[in-house]
Design an enzyme around this catalytic site. Structure first.
Site, PDB file in Angstrom:
ATOM      1  N   ARG A   1       0.512  -0.637  -0.134  1.00 36.69           N
ATOM      2  CA  ARG A   1       0.135  -0.282  -0.172  1.00 36.69           C
ATOM      3  C   ARG A   1       1.142   1.375  -0.470  1.00 36.69           C
ATOM      4  NH1 ARG A   1      -4.203   0.454   4.701  1.00 36.69           N
ATOM      5  NH2 ARG A   1      -2.499   1.396   5.708  1.00 36.69           N
TER       6      ARG A   1
ATOM      7  N   LYS B   1      -2.516   6.925   1.426  1.00 40.89           N
ATOM      8  CA  LYS B   1      -2.370   6.952   2.776  1.00 40.89           C
ATOM      9  C   LYS B   1      -0.931   8.649   2.721  1.00 40.89           C
ATOM     10  CE  LYS B   1      -2.277   4.919   6.699  1.00 40.89           C
ATOM     11  NZ  LYS B   1      -3.209   5.383   7.561  1.00 40.89           N
TER      12      LYS B   1
ATOM     13  N   GLU C   1     -16.190   6.076   5.693  1.00 48.59           N
ATOM     14  CA  GLU C   1     -15.042   5.620   6.814  1.00 48.59           C
ATOM     15  C   GLU C   1     -15.123   6.890   7.921  1.00 48.59           C
ATOM     16  OE1 GLU C   1     -11.096   4.897   5.098  1.00 48.59           O
ATOM     17  OE2 GLU C   1     -11.313   7.129   3.757  1.00 48.59           O
TER      18      GLU C   1
HETATM   19  N1  PXG Z   1      -9.244   5.337   7.228  1.00 49.26           N
HETATM   20  C1  PXG Z   1      -8.329   5.911   7.370  1.00 49.26           C
HETATM   21  C2  PXG Z   1      -8.834   7.243   6.524  1.00 49.26           C
HETATM   22  C3  PXG Z   1      -7.351   5.675   8.097  1.00 49.26           C
HETATM   23  O1  PXG Z   1      -6.027   6.269   8.145  1.00 49.26           O
HETATM   24  C4  PXG Z   1      -8.019   3.427   8.123  1.00 49.26           C
HETATM   25  C5  PXG Z   1      -8.754   3.101   7.327  1.00 49.26           C
HETATM   26  C6  PXG Z   1      -8.075   1.533   8.523  1.00 49.26           C
HETATM   27  O2  PXG Z   1      -6.325   1.337   7.536  1.00 49.26           O
HETATM   28  P1  PXG Z   1      -5.913   0.010   8.336  1.00 49.26           P
HETATM   29  O3  PXG Z   1      -5.046  -0.424   6.898  1.00 49.26           O
HETATM   30  O4  PXG Z   1      -5.062   0.673   9.652  1.00 49.26           O
HETATM   31  O5  PXG Z   1      -6.703  -1.083   8.804  1.00 49.26           O
HETATM   32  C7  PXG Z   1      -7.360   4.186   8.170  1.00 49.26           C
HETATM   33  C8  PXG Z   1      -5.734   4.135   9.223  1.00 49.26           C
HETATM   34  C9  PXG Z   1      -2.189   7.049  13.136  1.00 49.26           C
HETATM   35  C10 PXG Z   1      -3.031   6.286  12.759  1.00 49.26           C
HETATM   36  O6  PXG Z   1      -1.736   7.242  13.977  1.00 49.26           O
HETATM   37  C11 PXG Z   1      -3.578   5.976  11.411  1.00 49.26           C
HETATM   38  C12 PXG Z   1      -4.490   4.689  10.755  1.00 49.26           C
HETATM   39  C13 PXG Z   1      -4.130   3.795  11.346  1.00 49.26           C
HETATM   40  C14 PXG Z   1      -3.462   3.886  12.655  1.00 49.26           C
HETATM   41  C15 PXG Z   1      -2.886   4.364  12.902  1.00 49.26           C
HETATM   42  O7  PXG Z   1      -2.889   8.161  12.766  1.00 49.26           O
HETATM   43  N2  PXG Z   1      -5.081   4.661   9.700  1.00 49.26           N
END
Ligand code: PXG
Length: 283
Positions: free
Chosen positions: A50, A149, A182
């Site tokens: 990703r 991201k 989301e």
């Molecule tokens: N949507 C958004 C907008 C995110 O930023 C997810 C869904 C979930 O994705 P994953 O791949 O984690 O299942 C995210 C993930 C942080 C932090 O430090 C942010 C995320 C995950 C972990 C930590 O801000 N975002």
């Protein structure tokens, strides 16, 4: 804490990037947030893939290859003696000038921070979250794809500010069509009449890695899974609702905009999926 910056380790107070780095000046860069369980990075290859796709989306060439990146991540955990924690991986555009010209940035910076994780309070997993709908609309994929991201998280931060104002830990974001997209940092699922449903990538979401794992688990236990558009009404009238994310894992949602979802308690399917998810992380 020792922080990896482009091949070297620095103490936290010495870990610095240039104020001319376009990551700082413009939010020009990409990142990943990962978990380590028992010394192993959960779905490391998926996160790396990703990251590379995010970088491609912003025409950023990551200066090391995927194998080196994987090694560096594992090394950062070892150096910091972390077996269970959080890894933030960042690739910035690098130092440039005060103009937008990305091509003047010749040295993208790779930063790895391995830390202990600050989780949602454990009682929230027992009683479930109450969330509200943000008036901030999730950014339209035609403008900047939420699948990237990127280091520019203001869209999500504006929504999170609304959560804070409402006294909630998370917030629901709709897309420009008014459909459920989301949450500010988590994906959303609902369960009703034997069907587990989550918005599709076209709804303008980050395709979460936790989301993907949960879909796999659900399919394996014979649940019907649908990736199709969801409205707020679908959430209000769902039997169960939960969020997924690397930090949150699976967290139940029991209220949206003051409407109680299901019986107002974390649902059986949610609990079952969380148990199976935990097994997956322990493998
Ligand atoms: N949507 C958004 C907008 C995110 O930023 C997810 C869904 C979930 O994705 P994953 O791949 O984690 O299942 C995210 C993930 C942080 C932090 O430090 C942010 C995320 C995950 C972990 C930590 O801000 N975002």
């Amino acid at each position: 804490m020792k922080i990896y910056i482009s091949g070297k380790y620095f103490e936290r107070s010495e870990a610095k990037v240039s104020v001319f780095d376009h990551g700082f000046l413009y939010g020009d860069g990409v990142f990943e947030g990962m978990r380590a369980y028992g010394g192993k990075v959960f779905r490391l290859r998926d996160h790396i893939e990703r990251l590379w796709e995010s970088a491609k989306g912003i025409a950023l060439e990551i200066p090391i290859d995927a194998d080196k990146m994987a090694e560096a991540i594992k090394d950062a955990l070892l150096v910091n003696e972390i077996t269970d924690g959080y890894i933030r991986l960042i690739v910035t555009r690098g130092e440039g000038t005060l103009g937008l010209d990305h091509y003047l940035c010749r040295n993208p910076q790779v930063i790895i921070i391995a830390d202990k994780l600050a989780l949602y309070p454990s009682e929230l997993y027992e009683v479930g979250l109450e969330i509200v709908t943000a008036s901030t609309i999730r950014i339209n994929p035609a403008m900047l794809s939420p699948q990237i991201k990127s280091m520019n998280y203001l869209n999500n931060i504006l929504a999170k500010i609304e959560a804070y104002k409402a006294g909630c830990a998370e917030v629901l974001m709709l897309n420009s069509r008014g459909e459920v997209a989301e949450c500010s940092g988590d994906n959303i699922f609902i369960y009703k009449r034997g069907v587990l449903q989550t918005p599709p990538p076209e709804a303008g979401i980050l395709e979460g890695i936790t989301r993907r794992v949960v879909i796999e688990i659900a399919v394996n236990i014979g649940l019907k899974v649908k990736e199709s558009p969801i409205t707020r009404h679908d959430v209000f009238t769902a039997e169960e609702c939960f969020l997924t994310g690397s930090a949150a894992e699976l967290i139940p949602v029991v209220k949206l905009d003051d409407r109680t979802i299901g019986n107002g308690k974390p649902g059986e399917i949610t609990k079952k999926l969380l148990t199976l998810f935990k097994k997956e992380t322990a493998k």
